[in-house]
Design a protein around this motif. Structure first.
Motif, mmCIF file in Angstrom:
data_model
loop_
_atom_site.group_PDB
_atom_site.id
_atom_site.type_symbol
_atom_site.label_atom_id
_atom_site.label_comp_id
_atom_site.label_asym_id
_atom_site.label_seq_id
_atom_site.Cartn_x
_atom_site.Cartn_y
_atom_site.Cartn_z
ATOM 1 N N THR A 45 -7.503 4.044 2.887
ATOM 2 C CA THR A 45 -7.258 5.480 2.820
ATOM 3 C C THR A 45 -7.990 6.036 1.612
ATOM 4 O OG1 THR A 45 -5.229 5.179 1.522
ATOM 5 C CG2 THR A 45 -4.991 5.310 3.916
ATOM 6 N N ASP A 62 -10.406 13.713 3.534
ATOM 7 C CA ASP A 62 -9.272 12.813 3.753
ATOM 8 C C ASP A 62 -9.669 11.812 4.825
ATOM 9 O OD1 ASP A 62 -6.824 13.829 2.184
ATOM 10 O OD2 ASP A 62 -7.612 15.657 3.128
ATOM 11 N N VAL A 64 -8.509 8.031 6.811
ATOM 12 C CA VAL A 64 -7.601 6.918 7.105
ATOM 13 C C VAL A 64 -8.324 5.981 8.057
ATOM 14 C CG1 VAL A 64 -5.413 6.205 8.105
ATOM 15 C CG2 VAL A 64 -5.532 8.317 6.778
#
Length: 211
Positions: A45, A62, A64
């Motif tokens: 992450t 962001d 993941v």
């Protein structure tokens, strides 16, 4: 990182095990069996937050990235000496594998519209995939020697269920030893390797393996 507003957490794990058996079945026949299994996994992450720092692009990010791959297989090799100078080799392999991918990424950046006005654009990628399949292979080769010349010719067939295709791989090799410590080698062959189940390019939006 306080200056750039970024942070990353990454964890990789892997495990692999195998068992090998070798046997001499007669004075002319030898065999080897290999069984293996393993797992690969990653969990990553990350994020950036550069709002107010115009020299950075993108402004925010962001990510993941999680993936797990399990695999197991068995391989069998057999060699038979027909004469002191002629050897037949044959074998087969079966392998099964399955993976789980969960990838998501979103970012913002400055961009210009059709009227050259500045705005904040958003880019995103989302991939959730669970490819699985089997690989089946068989091969045979003949190796021999005639005086100072050694040679080998063989063929291999691979069958990949995950991409529904078959590939043939012929191979030829010859070596000439004209004198002690001197060898001349010539070889030709075709080697085939498809995209591995652990090589899915999720960051580029790839959701299935390429053939």
């Amino acid at each position: 990182d306080q200056e750039t507003g970024s942070g990353v957490r990454s964890r990789w794990t892997n495990g692999y095990g195998w068992v090998t058996w070798r046997g001499v079945l007669s004075d002319r026949v030898e065999a080897e069996t290999l069984m293996s299994a393993g797992r690969l996994s990653r969990d990553r992450t990350g994020a950036t937050n550069n709002v107010g720092r115009g020299e950075f692009s993108p402004l925010t990010t962001d990510v993941v990235d999680r993936a797990t791959v399990d695999f197991a297989g068995v391989r069998q090799d057999l060699s038979v000496a027909l004469t002191p100078d002629l050897l037949v080799k044959a074998g087969g392999e079966f392998r099964t594998s399955a993976a789980d991918y969960d990838y998501g990424a979103a970012s913002t950046r400055y961009a210009l519209d059709a009227d050259d006005r500045l705005f904040v654009a958003t880019d995103s990628v989302r991939v959730v995939a669970a490819p699985e399949g089997t690989e089946l292979a068989g091969w045979a080769a003949l190796r021999g020697r005639a005086g100072p010349v050694a040679w080998e010719g063989g063929v291999r067939l691979d069958r990949y269920s995950i991409t529904d295709e078959e590939r043939w791989s012929p191979r030829l090799m010859a070596r000439w030893d004209p004198a002690t410590g001197t060898s001349v080698k010539v070889s030709w062959g075709r080697y085939v390797q498809i995209q591995g189940i652990h090589e899915l390019d999720a960051p580029d939006g790839q959701a299935s393996l390429a053939s």
